[in-house]
Scaffold this active site. Structure first.
Site, PDB file in Angstrom:
ATOM      1  N   ASP A   9      -1.524   1.324  -0.894  1.00  0.00           N
ATOM      2  CA  ASP A   9      -1.795   0.323  -1.859  1.00  0.00           C
ATOM      3  C   ASP A   9      -1.997   1.109  -2.977  1.00  0.00           C
ATOM      4  O   ASP A   9      -2.683   2.149  -2.894  1.00  0.00           O
ATOM      5  CB  ASP A   9      -2.776  -0.495  -1.232  1.00  0.00           C
ATOM      6  CG  ASP A   9      -2.978  -1.587  -2.181  1.00  0.00           C
ATOM      7  OD1 ASP A   9      -1.804  -2.144  -2.839  1.00  0.00           O
ATOM      8  OD2 ASP A   9      -4.275  -2.286  -2.426  1.00  0.00           O
ATOM      9  N   GLY A  10      -1.582   0.551  -4.115  1.00  0.00           N
ATOM     10  CA  GLY A  10      -2.093   1.129  -5.374  1.00  0.00           C
ATOM     11  C   GLY A  10      -2.802   0.076  -6.244  1.00  0.00           C
ATOM     12  O   GLY A  10      -2.703  -1.169  -6.014  1.00  0.00           O
ATOM     13  N   GLU A  47       1.567   2.176  -7.129  1.00  0.00           N
ATOM     14  CA  GLU A  47       2.285   1.698  -5.834  1.00  0.00           C
ATOM     15  C   GLU A  47       3.322   2.716  -5.474  1.00  0.00           C
ATOM     16  O   GLU A  47       3.623   2.803  -4.133  1.00  0.00           O
ATOM     17  CB  GLU A  47       2.977   0.198  -5.924  1.00  0.00           C
ATOM     18  CG  GLU A  47       1.878  -0.918  -6.153  1.00  0.00           C
ATOM     19  CD  GLU A  47       1.073  -1.338  -4.909  1.00  0.00           C
ATOM     20  OE1 GLU A  47       1.387  -0.502  -3.922  1.00  0.00           O
ATOM     21  OE2 GLU A  47       0.486  -2.188  -5.045  1.00  0.00           O
ATOM     22  N   ASP A  69       1.703  -3.930   0.269  1.00  0.00           N
ATOM     23  CA  ASP A  69       1.827  -5.454  -0.396  1.00  0.00           C
ATOM     24  C   ASP A  69       2.395  -5.536  -1.651  1.00  0.00           C
ATOM     25  O   ASP A  69       2.363  -6.488  -2.172  1.00  0.00           O
ATOM     26  CB  ASP A  69       0.266  -5.640  -0.552  1.00  0.00           C
ATOM     27  CG  ASP A  69      -0.540  -4.844  -1.475  1.00  0.00           C
ATOM     28  OD1 ASP A  69       0.115  -4.144  -2.170  1.00  0.00           O
ATOM     29  OD2 ASP A  69      -1.719  -5.202  -1.528  1.00  0.00           O
ATOM     30  N   HIS A 117      -4.476  -8.746   0.709  1.00  0.00           N
ATOM     31  CA  HIS A 117      -5.603  -9.359   1.059  1.00  0.00           C
ATOM     32  C   HIS A 117      -5.868 -10.451   1.935  1.00  0.00           C
ATOM     33  O   HIS A 117      -6.308 -11.484   2.060  1.00  0.00           O
ATOM     34  CB  HIS A 117      -6.422 -10.021  -0.346  1.00  0.00           C
ATOM     35  CG  HIS A 117      -6.287  -8.867  -1.329  1.00  0.00           C
ATOM     36  ND1 HIS A 117      -7.271  -7.802  -1.470  1.00  0.00           N
ATOM     37  CD2 HIS A 117      -5.235  -8.789  -2.633  1.00  0.00           C
ATOM     38  CE1 HIS A 117      -7.001  -7.175  -2.446  1.00  0.00           C
ATOM     39  NE2 HIS A 117      -5.821  -7.853  -3.147  1.00  0.00           N
ATOM     40  N   ASP A 127      -6.538  -0.702   0.282  1.00  0.00           N
ATOM     41  CA  ASP A 127      -6.955  -1.474  -1.081  1.00  0.00           C
ATOM     42  C   ASP A 127      -8.324  -1.344  -1.609  1.00  0.00           C
ATOM     43  O   ASP A 127      -8.512  -1.010  -2.771  1.00  0.00           O
ATOM     44  CB  ASP A 127      -6.890  -2.927  -0.873  1.00  0.00           C
ATOM     45  CG  ASP A 127      -7.483  -3.876  -2.059  1.00  0.00           C
ATOM     46  OD1 ASP A 127      -6.568  -3.951  -3.103  1.00  0.00           O
ATOM     47  OD2 ASP A 127      -8.471  -4.282  -1.989  1.00  0.00           O
TER      48      ASP A 127
END
Length: 191
Positions: A9-10, A47, A69, A117, A127
């Site tokens: 995740d970024g 990302e 994501d 999320h 995240d």
């Protein structure tokens, strides 16, 4: 060939602005984490950067599944001919895609998109870490400005001297030192 899963995740606060990334690599019973930050970037670049850092953790040819994501990352990795995509003139983030292409040479890399999320344990952890990295940069903004100002005045100033002058950890100064010279030696924050 080993099977490896890399959750990524970024994060970017401002887009562009300070960004962070985090990856969790799962292989059999082993888990490795990598995380970092960039003081001026975009969400898409974080990302991609995290995929690069995750692939750098691999020590032998593997069958790799990137769990992300980011639809941008998942769709592009799975599109087929990544080389043609990267070589398209004017392609945004081509520098990072080129690194992904180079690092994936010895691996079979695919990507799976997950909704962010949405309760995925490893995605949530990535995240949280990525956002913490970006938030830390926001807290350090004043110090970063002072260090960059000193470097703009005299680029030959050693990191140790800046750490002493600003009464901060050498590791923190070295991080900004590296980012400063990356940005002023051809780095980019395009989306």
């Amino acid at each position: 060939m080993d099977r490896v899963t890399i959750y990524t995740d970024g994060s970017c606060h401002g887009n562009p602005g300070p960004g962070g990334y985090a990856a969790i690599l799962l292989h059999k019973d082993n888990t490795k984490e990598v995380h970092g930050s960039d003081w001026y970037t975009t969400n898409n670049r974080m990302e991609l950067k995290v995929v690069i850092e995750g692939l750098r953790l691999l020590t032998r040819p593997s069958e790799v599944t990137i769990i992300t994501d980011s639809q941008y990352v998942a769709k592009t990795i799975n599109r087929g001919n990544l080389r043609a995509y990267v070589n398209t003139p004017g392609r945004k983030n081509a520098d990072l895609w080129e690194q992904i292409l180079r690092l994936s040479t010895w691996h079979k890399v695919t990507a799976k998109w997950v909704r962010g999320h949405a309760g995925n344990k490893y995605n949530q952890k990535c995240d949280t870490i990525a956002n913490r990295e970006a938030s830390q940069l926001e807290k350090e903004k004043g110090l970063r400005i002072k260090i960059f100002t000193d470097l703009l005045t005299d680029m030959s100033t050693p990191a140790e001297a800046l750490a002493k002058k600003h009464k901060c950890p050498l590791g923190m100064v070295e991080k900004y030192y590296a980012q400063f010279f990356e940005k002023y030696n051809g780095g980019t924050a395009n989306e």
